[in-house]
Scaffold this motif. Structure first.
Motif, PDB file in Angstrom:
ATOM      1  N   PHE A  43     -16.506  -2.055 -17.636  1.00 61.05           N
ATOM      2  CA  PHE A  43     -15.418  -1.164 -18.042  1.00 61.05           C
ATOM      3  C   PHE A  43     -15.148  -0.117 -16.964  1.00 61.05           C
ATOM      4  N   ASP A  44     -16.230   0.460 -16.424  1.00 59.88           N
ATOM      5  CA  ASP A  44     -16.085   1.482 -15.386  1.00 59.88           C
ATOM      6  C   ASP A  44     -15.438   0.900 -14.138  1.00 59.88           C
ATOM      7  N   SER A  45     -15.836  -0.312 -13.788  1.00 63.32           N
ATOM      8  CA  SER A  45     -15.263  -0.953 -12.608  1.00 63.32           C
ATOM      9  C   SER A  45     -13.780  -1.220 -12.824  1.00 63.32           C
ATOM     10  N   LYS A  46     -13.445  -1.662 -14.044  1.00 63.38           N
ATOM     11  CA  LYS A  46     -12.044  -1.983 -14.335  1.00 63.38           C
ATOM     12  C   LYS A  46     -11.179  -0.728 -14.338  1.00 63.38           C
ATOM     13  N   ILE A  47     -11.744   0.362 -14.916  1.00 63.02           N
ATOM     14  CA  ILE A  47     -10.971   1.594 -15.039  1.00 63.02           C
ATOM     15  C   ILE A  47     -10.899   2.347 -13.722  1.00 63.02           C
ATOM     16  N   ASN A  48     -12.044   2.511 -13.066  1.00 59.34           N
ATOM     17  CA  ASN A  48     -12.103   3.380 -11.890  1.00 59.34           C
ATOM     18  C   ASN A  48     -11.793   2.682 -10.582  1.00 59.34           C
ATOM     19  N   ASN A  49     -11.715   1.363 -10.598  1.00 57.15           N
ATOM     20  CA  ASN A  49     -11.389   0.659  -9.361  1.00 57.15           C
ATOM     21  C   ASN A  49     -10.144  -0.205  -9.501  1.00 57.15           C
ATOM     22  N   GLY A  50      -9.544  -0.208 -10.668  1.00 55.14           N
ATOM     23  CA  GLY A  50      -8.371  -1.038 -10.885  1.00 55.14           C
ATOM     24  C   GLY A  50      -7.095  -0.228 -10.929  1.00 55.14           C
ATOM     25  N   ASN A  51      -6.066  -0.837 -11.480  1.00 52.87           N
ATOM     26  CA  ASN A  51      -4.765  -0.188 -11.573  1.00 52.87           C
ATOM     27  C   ASN A  51      -4.685   0.601 -12.880  1.00 52.87           C
ATOM     28  N   SER A  52      -5.323   1.746 -12.889  1.00 57.95           N
ATOM     29  CA  SER A  52      -5.365   2.588 -14.084  1.00 57.95           C
ATOM     30  C   SER A  52      -5.014   4.027 -13.725  1.00 57.95           C
ATOM     31  N   ILE A  53      -4.596   4.794 -14.729  1.00 61.89           N
ATOM     32  CA  ILE A  53      -4.276   6.203 -14.513  1.00 61.89           C
ATOM     33  C   ILE A  53      -5.528   6.978 -14.105  1.00 61.89           C
ATOM     34  N   ILE A  54      -6.682   6.608 -14.698  1.00 60.38           N
ATOM     35  CA  ILE A  54      -7.934   7.299 -14.341  1.00 60.38           C
ATOM     36  C   ILE A  54      -8.236   7.114 -12.864  1.00 60.38           C
ATOM     37  N   ASN A  55      -8.116   5.869 -12.396  1.00 55.36           N
ATOM     38  CA  ASN A  55      -8.361   5.609 -10.979  1.00 55.36           C
ATOM     39  C   ASN A  55      -7.332   6.318 -10.104  1.00 55.36           C
ATOM     40  N   LEU A  56      -6.089   6.356 -10.579  1.00 59.16           N
ATOM     41  CA  LEU A  56      -5.018   7.035  -9.852  1.00 59.16           C
ATOM     42  C   LEU A  56      -5.359   8.504  -9.646  1.00 59.16           C
ATOM     43  N   LYS A  57      -5.797   9.160 -10.701  1.00 55.94           N
ATOM     44  CA  LYS A  57      -6.139  10.583 -10.627  1.00 55.94           C
ATOM     45  C   LYS A  57      -7.369  10.823  -9.759  1.00 55.94           C
ATOM     46  N   SER A  58      -8.336   9.923  -9.845  1.00 57.68           N
ATOM     47  CA  SER A  58      -9.547  10.098  -9.026  1.00 57.68           C
ATOM     48  C   SER A  58      -9.234   9.928  -7.539  1.00 57.68           C
ATOM     49  N   LYS A  59      -8.324   9.012  -7.223  1.00 56.43           N
ATOM     50  CA  LYS A  59      -7.904   8.846  -5.824  1.00 56.43           C
ATOM     51  C   LYS A  59      -7.193  10.111  -5.328  1.00 56.43           C
ATOM     52  N   TRP A  60      -6.329  10.670  -6.176  1.00 56.09           N
ATOM     53  CA  TRP A  60      -5.581  11.866  -5.776  1.00 56.09           C
ATOM     54  C   TRP A  60      -6.525  13.042  -5.520  1.00 56.09           C
ATOM     55  N   LYS A  61      -7.582  13.153  -6.331  1.00 57.19           N
ATOM     56  CA  LYS A  61      -8.543  14.240  -6.153  1.00 57.19           C
ATOM     57  C   LYS A  61      -9.278  14.138  -4.812  1.00 57.19           C
ATOM     58  N   LEU A  62      -9.372  12.916  -4.284  1.00 61.47           N
ATOM     59  CA  LEU A  62     -10.055  12.717  -3.001  1.00 61.47           C
ATOM     60  C   LEU A  62      -9.348  13.418  -1.843  1.00 61.47           C
ATOM     61  N   ILE A  63      -8.057  13.675  -2.008  1.00 58.08           N
ATOM     62  CA  ILE A  63      -7.270  14.267  -0.922  1.00 58.08           C
ATOM     63  C   ILE A  63      -7.887  15.582  -0.456  1.00 58.08           C
ATOM     64  N   ASN A  64      -8.416  16.356  -1.398  1.00 56.39           N
ATOM     65  CA  ASN A  64      -9.029  17.644  -1.056  1.00 56.39           C
ATOM     66  C   ASN A  64     -10.545  17.557  -0.913  1.00 56.39           C
ATOM     67  N   SER A  65     -11.078  16.334  -0.838  1.00 56.81           N
ATOM     68  CA  SER A  65     -12.534  16.143  -0.680  1.00 56.81           C
ATOM     69  C   SER A  65     -12.808  15.380   0.606  1.00 56.81           C
ATOM     70  N   ARG A  66     -12.475  16.008   1.703  1.00 61.33           N
ATOM     71  CA  ARG A  66     -12.555  15.347   3.012  1.00 61.33           C
ATOM     72  C   ARG A  66     -13.954  14.814   3.324  1.00 61.33           C
ATOM     73  N   SER A  67     -14.975  15.495   2.831  1.00 62.17           N
ATOM     74  CA  SER A  67     -16.354  15.087   3.128  1.00 62.17           C
ATOM     75  C   SER A  67     -16.683  13.707   2.552  1.00 62.17           C
ATOM     76  N   LYS A  68     -15.917  13.244   1.564  1.00 63.00           N
ATOM     77  CA  LYS A  68     -16.189  11.953   0.926  1.00 63.00           C
ATOM     78  C   LYS A  68     -15.413  10.808   1.558  1.00 63.00           C
ATOM     79  N   TRP A  69     -14.473  11.097   2.425  1.00 64.56           N
ATOM     80  CA  TRP A  69     -13.587  10.054   2.947  1.00 64.56           C
ATOM     81  C   TRP A  69     -14.349   8.936   3.657  1.00 64.56           C
ATOM     82  N   ALA A  70     -15.222   9.320   4.565  1.00 61.39           N
ATOM     83  CA  ALA A  70     -15.936   8.310   5.372  1.00 61.39           C
ATOM     84  C   ALA A  70     -16.775   7.397   4.483  1.00 61.39           C
TER      85      ALA A  70
END
Length: 340
Positions: A43-70
């Motif tokens: 379920f976590d893989s489907k939600i957080n790595n697939g085409n979901s709103i949750i994954n969408l929001k988590s990706k957007w939050k990465l924009i301000n988390s430069r240390s996690k990019w690499a």
């Protein structure tokens, strides 16, 4: 004695049943735990790595988390914007009016547009951004409206800046003013660029006094040489050259941007030219050509000086130089046509 043995057997029998039940319970618990864990992982893989709103929001939050990019395989922020764009597009394929997906699609498309070197691709992205944001605005929660209006204003401003034949400054002004009215505030007040965008948009519309007012407000947020130059240009447009000179003087104090310096000298040269101060104007235009021998505007200005001095041959020579640098320079073309 016999009774005691029977009691002992009964106790052992009961303990044996208890341990059997305990073993069965432990096995069932282990199986259930493994099953639940597997389901959670799926379920976590489907939600957080697939085409979901949750994954969408988590990706957007990465924009301000430069240390996690690499660690997540990103080299720069444009790759995150592309992921957000792709995920939102996949969601919208099935649910075209999903407000969250429309909003993130509009945001991501805008930032992809401004990062493009290909103008056609940039305008395609900006059109998609505007379309998504306008649709999202129809069903957005009130708390999101001002942010979406702000991004729409920026999108129209960028489209106006990049377009050759169409003008969208009025729409940029409209949405930026709506964003202000609805309470848009950046997280850092120093990043409030609405007054500057309004000033540039008003200038594009020929609304000089509104432009000056907006630029002056922008100076209260943060002073910059380009803002000072923009205000000086607008004051010159309405014939208030004394006010324009005051802002140009502020630029001359400690400006480090060579392009701004040259533009300020060009404006000052034109002010002197309008006043009939030919020597002062010539000094300004020659200063520009010492720094940049490909300034068509400076050559044109020198030609006007020589024309005013009655030397038409030298004037034509300078206008030809202007046209060699910029073959469609409108003022030089007009001067040469008038002479013919």
């Amino acid at each position: 004695m016999k009774l005691r043995r029977l009691q002992t057997r009964e106790i052992f029998r009961k303990k044996s049943h208890f341990f059997k039940k305990l073993a069965v319970f432990a096995c069932l618990s282990a199986v259930l735990t493994v099953g639940v864990y597997s389901l959670v992982r799926v379920f976590d893989s489907k939600i957080n790595n697939g085409n979901s709103i949750i994954n969408l929001k988590s990706k957007w939050k990465l924009i301000n988390s430069r240390s996690k990019w690499a660690d997540l395989g990103y080299n720069d922020v444009s790759e995150i914007y592309k992921d957000v764009y792709d995920i939102s597009a996949a969601i919208l394929y099935k649910s075209p009016f999903n407000t969250s997906a429309r909003t993130y699609n509009g945001y991501a498309a805008f930032f992809l547009a401004v990062s493009q070197s290909d103008l056609v691709q940039a305008l395609n992205y900006i059109d998609e951004s505007i379309n998504s944001l306008r649709i999202a605005l129809q069903t957005a929660k009130f708390s999101s409206v001002a942010q979406i209006e702000y991004m729409l204003g920026k999108a129209y401003f960028y489209k106006n800046f990049q377009s050759s034949y169409y003008y969208y400054a009025d729409l940029a002004v409209d949405y930026l003013l709506k964003a202000k009215k609805d309470g848009y505030k950046p997280s850092d007040p120093k990043n409030d660029d609405i007054p500057e965008l309004l000033g540039l948009s008003y200038a594009s519309l020929g609304m000089t006094m509104e432009s000056i007012s907006a630029f002056t407000e922008a100076l209260l947020v943060r002073e910059s040489d380009i803002l000072l130059l923009s205000i000086a240009e607008q004051y010159h447009n309405v014939g208030q050259d004394n006010a324009a000179e005051q802002y140009l003087y502020r630029i001359s104090q400690d400006c480090k941007d060579e392009q701004v310096i040259l533009k300020s000298h060009l404006l000052l040269g034109n002010i002197y030219l309008d006043r009939g101060l030919l020597e002062e104007a010539e000094r300004e235009f020659n200063f520009i050509l010492e720094k940049n021998e490909n300034s068509a505007d400076a050559y044109y200005g020198l030609g006007v000086i020589y024309e005013n001095q009655g030397d038409s041959a030298k004037a034509r020579a300078e206008w030809r130089k202007a046209l060699r640098v910029q073959n469609n320079h409108p003022l030089a073309l007009k001067k040469m046509a008038d002479l013919k």
